[in-house]
Design a protein around this motif. Structure first.
Motif, PDB file in Angstrom:
ATOM      1  N   ASP A   1     -73.073  20.394  -3.154  1.00  0.00           N
ATOM      2  CA  ASP A   1     -73.715  19.887  -4.097  1.00  0.00           C
ATOM      3  C   ASP A   1     -75.243  20.086  -4.091  1.00  0.00           C
ATOM      4  O   ASP A   1     -76.034  20.060  -3.208  1.00  0.00           O
ATOM      5  CB  ASP A   1     -73.638  18.264  -4.223  1.00  0.00           C
ATOM      6  N   ILE A   2     -75.921  20.913  -5.234  1.00  0.00           N
ATOM      7  CA  ILE A   2     -77.069  21.396  -5.637  1.00  0.00           C
ATOM      8  C   ILE A   2     -77.626  20.194  -6.412  1.00  0.00           C
ATOM      9  O   ILE A   2     -77.033  19.877  -7.614  1.00  0.00           O
ATOM     10  CB  ILE A   2     -77.147  22.615  -6.268  1.00  0.00           C
ATOM     11  N   MET A   3     -78.899  19.663  -6.195  1.00  0.00           N
ATOM     12  CA  MET A   3     -79.493  18.490  -7.195  1.00  0.00           C
ATOM     13  C   MET A   3     -79.195  18.788  -8.518  1.00  0.00           C
ATOM     14  O   MET A   3     -80.139  19.838  -8.961  1.00  0.00           O
ATOM     15  CB  MET A   3     -80.756  18.426  -6.335  1.00  0.00           C
ATOM     16  N   PRO A   4     -78.631  18.230  -9.290  1.00  0.00           N
ATOM     17  CA  PRO A   4     -78.503  18.396 -10.561  1.00  0.00           C
ATOM     18  C   PRO A   4     -79.383  17.746 -11.475  1.00  0.00           C
ATOM     19  O   PRO A   4     -78.987  18.005 -12.916  1.00  0.00           O
ATOM     20  CB  PRO A   4     -77.012  17.829 -10.776  1.00  0.00           C
TER      21      PRO A   4
ATOM     22  N   GLU B   1     -78.530  21.004   4.588  1.00  0.00           N
ATOM     23  CA  GLU B   1     -78.804  19.844   3.627  1.00  0.00           C
ATOM     24  C   GLU B   1     -80.282  19.779   3.304  1.00  0.00           C
ATOM     25  O   GLU B   1     -81.045  19.833   4.398  1.00  0.00           O
ATOM     26  CB  GLU B   1     -78.400  18.599   3.828  1.00  0.00           C
ATOM     27  N   GLY B   2     -80.757  19.805   2.397  1.00  0.00           N
ATOM     28  CA  GLY B   2     -82.157  19.853   1.835  1.00  0.00           C
ATOM     29  C   GLY B   2     -82.931  21.130   1.656  1.00  0.00           C
ATOM     30  O   GLY B   2     -84.066  21.239   1.484  1.00  0.00           O
TER      31      GLY B   2
ATOM     32  N   GLY C   1     -82.380  25.010  -6.683  1.00  0.00           N
ATOM     33  CA  GLY C   1     -82.633  23.722  -6.568  1.00  0.00           C
ATOM     34  C   GLY C   1     -82.355  23.493  -5.195  1.00  0.00           C
ATOM     35  O   GLY C   1     -82.010  24.250  -4.419  1.00  0.00           O
ATOM     36  N   TYR C   2     -82.368  22.034  -4.800  1.00  0.00           N
ATOM     37  CA  TYR C   2     -82.381  21.579  -3.699  1.00  0.00           C
ATOM     38  C   TYR C   2     -80.808  21.408  -3.147  1.00  0.00           C
ATOM     39  O   TYR C   2     -80.211  20.831  -4.225  1.00  0.00           O
ATOM     40  CB  TYR C   2     -83.187  20.227  -3.132  1.00  0.00           C
ATOM     41  N   LEU C   3     -80.637  21.805  -2.006  1.00  0.00           N
ATOM     42  CA  LEU C   3     -79.016  21.488  -1.644  1.00  0.00           C
ATOM     43  C   LEU C   3     -78.752  20.021  -1.356  1.00  0.00           C
ATOM     44  O   LEU C   3     -79.416  19.647  -0.037  1.00  0.00           O
ATOM     45  CB  LEU C   3     -78.791  22.579  -0.401  1.00  0.00           C
ATOM     46  N   LYS C   4     -78.164  19.350  -2.066  1.00  0.00           N
ATOM     47  CA  LYS C   4     -78.215  17.926  -1.995  1.00  0.00           C
ATOM     48  C   LYS C   4     -76.985  17.559  -1.060  1.00  0.00           C
ATOM     49  O   LYS C   4     -77.410  16.606  -0.071  1.00  0.00           O
ATOM     50  CB  LYS C   4     -77.512  17.327  -3.445  1.00  0.00           C
ATOM     51  N   ALA C   5     -75.924  18.184  -0.726  1.00  0.00           N
ATOM     52  CA  ALA C   5     -75.170  17.598   0.223  1.00  0.00           C
ATOM     53  C   ALA C   5     -74.182  18.873   0.514  1.00  0.00           C
ATOM     54  O   ALA C   5     -73.870  19.677  -0.378  1.00  0.00           O
ATOM     55  CB  ALA C   5     -74.290  16.524  -0.379  1.00  0.00           C
ATOM     56  N   ILE C   6     -73.602  18.841   1.703  1.00  0.00           N
ATOM     57  CA  ILE C   6     -72.518  19.655   2.505  1.00  0.00           C
ATOM     58  C   ILE C   6     -71.372  19.044   2.785  1.00  0.00           C
ATOM     59  O   ILE C   6     -71.372  18.162   3.516  1.00  0.00           O
ATOM     60  CB  ILE C   6     -72.928  20.597   3.492  1.00  0.00           C
ATOM     61  N   HIS C   7     -70.149  19.201   2.071  1.00  0.00           N
ATOM     62  CA  HIS C   7     -68.989  18.413   2.053  1.00  0.00           C
ATOM     63  C   HIS C   7     -68.027  18.999   3.228  1.00  0.00           C
ATOM     64  O   HIS C   7     -67.020  18.427   3.487  1.00  0.00           O
ATOM     65  CB  HIS C   7     -68.259  18.020   0.889  1.00  0.00           C
TER      66      HIS C   7
ATOM     67  N   THR D   1     -73.835  23.413 -10.155  1.00  0.00           N
ATOM     68  CA  THR D   1     -74.386  22.624  -9.266  1.00  0.00           C
ATOM     69  C   THR D   1     -73.426  22.118  -8.366  1.00  0.00           C
ATOM     70  O   THR D   1     -73.573  21.491  -7.190  1.00  0.00           O
ATOM     71  CB  THR D   1     -75.465  21.494  -9.804  1.00  0.00           C
ATOM     72  N   ASP D   2     -72.304  22.019  -8.743  1.00  0.00           N
ATOM     73  CA  ASP D   2     -71.121  21.367  -7.969  1.00  0.00           C
ATOM     74  C   ASP D   2     -70.007  22.513  -7.498  1.00  0.00           C
ATOM     75  O   ASP D   2     -69.132  23.178  -8.448  1.00  0.00           O
ATOM     76  CB  ASP D   2     -70.155  20.523  -9.121  1.00  0.00           C
ATOM     77  N   ILE D   3     -70.307  23.036  -6.429  1.00  0.00           N
ATOM     78  CA  ILE D   3     -69.586  24.405  -5.709  1.00  0.00           C
ATOM     79  C   ILE D   3     -68.336  23.969  -5.328  1.00  0.00           C
ATOM     80  O   ILE D   3     -68.270  23.171  -4.148  1.00  0.00           O
ATOM     81  CB  ILE D   3     -70.530  24.866  -4.920  1.00  0.00           C
ATOM     82  N   ARG D   4     -67.077  24.249  -5.858  1.00  0.00           N
ATOM     83  CA  ARG D   4     -65.802  24.073  -5.241  1.00  0.00           C
ATOM     84  C   ARG D   4     -65.147  25.317  -4.855  1.00  0.00           C
ATOM     85  O   ARG D   4     -65.428  26.427  -4.974  1.00  0.00           O
ATOM     86  CB  ARG D   4     -64.955  23.343  -6.331  1.00  0.00           C
ATOM     87  N   ALA D   5     -64.044  25.277  -3.837  1.00  0.00           N
ATOM     88  CA  ALA D   5     -63.517  26.403  -3.249  1.00  0.00           C
ATOM     89  C   ALA D   5     -62.463  26.899  -4.333  1.00  0.00           C
ATOM     90  O   ALA D   5     -61.721  26.356  -4.855  1.00  0.00           O
ATOM     91  CB  ALA D   5     -62.486  25.799  -2.130  1.00  0.00           C
ATOM     92  N   PRO D   6     -62.833  28.161  -4.585  1.00  0.00           N
ATOM     93  CA  PRO D   6     -61.858  28.860  -5.599  1.00  0.00           C
ATOM     94  C   PRO D   6     -60.372  29.026  -4.958  1.00  0.00           C
ATOM     95  O   PRO D   6     -59.538  29.387  -6.037  1.00  0.00           O
ATOM     96  CB  PRO D   6     -62.573  30.376  -5.811  1.00  0.00           C
TER      97      PRO D   6
END
Length: 361
Positions: free
Chosen positions: A88-91, A170-171, A67-73, A153-158
């Motif tokens: 965030d990967i476009m969900p 992004e994109g 998918g497309y990388l929607k956002a880097i936080h 698609t919602d990647i969080r710190a483990p």
């Protein structure tokens, strides 16, 4: 008369010069060379080993879905907390799959309830009821699978850690398994260093297994790391090419000074009991071999080869070649020759050692 006076004056000067030279030679011959004995004592040496510093946890964060990388936080080098959103990967596609799976699960549930009601009234067989129940369970599993894909698609710190370099922007169109960044937990550090086989055997045979060996870390700027570490594990096999085995020491890193990939030197104190010690300045080297001048009972200089076991500041620990009864020439090594008879002055070993910059215990 004048010639006679000059002749007498010349003879007097010659006699005076000869007398001075004789006295000077006699004075040189009577120079006393300083000698001392080796001393046996308990001491400690510090051995250093080149080391590699690793985070206790260092992982790669990769995309589990396309998918497309929607956002880097987050940003490079940022400290993140466990559970913090990072990417965030476009969900959209996965959200649609989840909605479809839920709808199919609702249909399967209705069919199951109707079949159960008919089965209770003996209208349909038990096998049909079981088939309907299986379809319903399958539909629920499809919902769970769709929810899992959507969560990817919602990647969080483990865990709490520090981010490394960003490999995407992004994109970007991501493939499954593509590397996003790395995350390091630097609360504790694992420091690896290689130990030769002989030193490993000394360590294993002399060290208590009940307590971990404390070591220090010298950082790349030649400053000592403020916290001591402990040797907690040793690898299972030797490297056949180098003859070394890897040790691992663990260091607390509360200030976050150390980071993954650094280098340094491990400093390990090794005790020597009843070590025979001589000053380094009493030795000389010929073709990579160490020698001393030993003075015998007739005050004759005898050259003797010795074997050095370890080195201290300004001191050598002698493995073989000397005894505590030997008188070793301390100074004037370049002024004497093997087999020459000299005058000596004995200096007690404790007096000699007190004049050297050393550490012993």
């Amino acid at each position: 008369m004048t010639k006679k006076f000059l002749l007498v004056t010349g003879m007097c000067a010659l006699l005076l010069s000869t007398s001075c030279e004789s006295k000077h030679e006699k004075k040189e011959k009577e120079v006393a060379f300083l000698v001392t004995n080796p001393v046996v004592m308990d001491t400690t040496i510090t051995k250093d080993y080149v080391c590699q510093i690793h985070s206790i946890r260092n992982i790669e964060l990769r995309a589990l879905e396309k998918g497309y990388l929607k956002a880097i936080h987050v940003d490079e080098g940022q400290t993140v907390k466990k559970g913090q959103k990072m990417f965030d990967i476009m969900p959209n596609v996965y959200q649609a799959d989840l909605q479809k799976a839920k709808a199919e699960a609702e249909v399967a549930e209705i069919e199951y309830k109707n079949t159960k009601m008919l089965a209770d009234n003996d209208v349909v067989s038990a096998n049909e009821l079981n088939m309907s129940k299986a379809n319903f369970d399958k539909a629920k599993a499809e919902v769970a699978l769709a929810e899992t894909h959507l969560s990817f698609t919602d990647i969080r710190a483990p865990f709490d850690g520090i981010m490394d370099h960003l490999h995407v922007r992004e994109g970007s169109l991501l493939d499954e398994g593509e590397l996003l960044t790395s995350l390091s937990d630097n609360s504790k550090m694992w420091v690896y260093f290689n130990v030769p086989e002989a030193e490993y055997l000394d360590y294993i045979m002399n060290h208590s297994k009940e307590s971990a060996k404390e070591v220090s870390l010298l950082m790349a700027n030649n400053k000592k790391f403020p916290h001591d570490g402990k040797v907690e594990t040793i690898e299972g096999e030797f490297n056949n090419e180098t003859g070394n085995i890897a040790f691992r020491a663990t260091f607390d890193n509360p200030e976050g000074i150390l980071r993954h990939g650094e280098t340094g030197s491990i400093l390990m104190k090794v005790p020597y009991n009843e070590a025979m010690i001589i000053p380094q300045k009493a030795t000389f080297e010929i073709l990579d071999k160490k020698y001393v001048f030993v003075i015998d009972k007739d005050h004759v200089v005898r050259q003797r080869e010795i074997t050095i076991e370890a080195e201290l500041p300004h001191l050598f620990i002698v493995q073989k070649g000397l005894s505590t009864k030997d008188n070793v020439l301390l100074e004037g090594i370049r002024m004497v020759k093997n087999g020459e008879k000299i005058h000596v002055k004995f200096e007690k070993p404790n007096v000699v050692m007190a004049g050297l910059d050393m550490y012993a215990e």
